[in-house]
Design an enzyme around this catalytic site. Structure first.
Site: not given
Ligand code: SAM
Ligand code: SF4
Ligand code: DTB
Length: 326
Positions: A58, A61, A54, A98, A129, A261, A189
């Site tokens: 973040c 992530c 990606c 989802c 979702c 949730r 959501c």
């Molecule tokens: N890329 C898209 C986005 O960021 O909107 C969708 C997938 S992203 C992985 C969805 C959500 O998963 C993130 O917004 C975050 O809140 C949650 N998430 C991701 N990594 C996580 C982690 N290590 N621990 C807890 N929540 C996590």
């Molecule tokens: Fe990409 Fe992870 Fe951020 Fe979603 S949460 S935008 S998958 S880096």
């Protein structure tokens, strides 16, 4: 200020957050019982339809290409594979499927496959979702017309703390997509992650932003950070479990009709902590042993927990007609 038509302020929300815990829990459980059956929990199943690589940064992530993660990046998976997984999820009792993609935003060339996924899952009688990153108006309309029920787009933390966690997009970008989705008639959501080094006030402020959306999100996922190797937050100090419960209770009080949730992090939680979260008003979980990339409790483990607590998984009939809701 518990009238949902009024705007919440950081002060009014913080006053509730700081109540003695027993008073806070009693209030949250009272609100919960006025709106939901307290012994039913909605179950959703996640599937990563495009993993890793990606472009966003973040800090929490495992799927960010910038985080040096060892995760192999995949392409968007085949529609048929998604439908096979959705069928298994339905047979396992999940009512919502989802689909998550590690994208900053979808490409237009992906839209036909995404539409086919939504249509196919809906035909099975499950709620749909998706969480695909930012969307433009055309993409929102295509997904809405395909019958997408919910779009997950988390604000993750407070506006103040946002840039400490993500620099490749802004808090305002996030709200823009949510408005677009909401205006098209798709349910939102949106929630966040606790345990990223934020203060209690950031947690309260995040809920103030969500509760003041018009309407508040239908679903509010509260994730406990699952620290991922090779990410900037790999060694983040875990959140105090009682603070976590307080956030769930405040979310229930501020968004009485939303599903709250208990999302990522359950595999690290004791039965007692999960029970306190349900007492505080959480009424939805992700089921199945994998979230997107991270682990989640096994189905058998959840079945034992539900049996111990006398909780039943919500059925589509319950969802259409909550016993206690007005
Ligand atoms: N890329 C898209 C986005 O960021 O909107 C969708 C997938 S992203 C992985 C969805 C959500 O998963 C993130 O917004 C975050 O809140 C949650 N998430 C991701 N990594 C996580 C982690 N290590 N621990 C807890 N929540 C996590
Ligand atoms: Fe990409 Fe992870 Fe951020 Fe979603 S949460 S935008 S998958 S880096
Ligand atoms: C949400 O708030 N939590 C889910 C879902 N929305 C997409 C994702 C949790 C991801 C946990 C880390 C992982 O599996 O990689």
């Amino acid at each position: 200020m518990e009238n949902t038509s009024s705007k919440w302020t950081q002060e009014s929300a913080r006053a509730i957050y700081d109540l003695p815990l027993m008073d806070l829990l009693f209030r949250a459980q009272t609100v919960h019982r006025q709106n939901f059956d307290p012994n039913k929990v909605q179950t959703s199943k996640l599937l990563s339809i495009k993993t890793g690589g990606c472009a966003e940064d973040c800090a929490y992530c495992s799927q960010s290409a910038r985080n040096g993660s060892k995760l192999t990046a995949s392409k968007l998976i085949e529609v048929q594979r998604v439908l096979t997984e959705a069928r298994k999820a339905k047979d396992g009792g999940a009512t919502r499927f989802c689909m998550g993609a590690a994208w900053r935003e979808p490409k237009d060339r992906d839209m036909d496959a995404l539409v086919a996924m939504v249509e196919g899952v809906r035909e099975m009688g499950m709620e749909t979702c998706m969480t695909l990153g930012m969307l433009d108006d055309n993409q929102v309309i295509k997904l809405r017309d395909a019958g997408l029920d919910y779009y997950n787009h988390n604000i993750d933390t407070s506006e103040r703390y946002y840039s400490e966690v993500i620099t490749t997009r802004t808090f305002a970008d996030r709200i823009d997509t949510m408005n677009r989705v909401q205006n098209a008639g798709i349910k939102v959501c949106s929630g966040g992650i606790l345990g990223m080094g934020e203060q209690n006030q950031d947690r309260v402020d995040m809920l103030v932003t969500l509760a003041n959306l018009a309407p508040a999100p239908d679903s509010v996922p509260i994730n406990m950070l699952m620290p991922q190797e090779d990410t900037p937050l790999a060694d983040a100090k875990p959140i105090d479990p009682i603070d976590f419960v307080r956030v769930i209770a405040l979310a229930r009080i501020m968004m009485p009709k939303s599903y709250v949730r208990l999302s990522a992090g359950r595999s690290e939680m004791s039965d007692e902590l999960q029970a306190m979260c349900f007492l505080a008003g959480a009424n939805s979980i992700f089921v199945g042993e994998t979230l997107l990339t991270a682990e989640n409790p096994e189905e058998d483990t959840d079945a034992v927990l539900f049996a111990k607590l006398g909780i039943q998984a919500e059925t589509p009939e319950d969802h259409a007609c909550p016993e206690v809701a007005e």
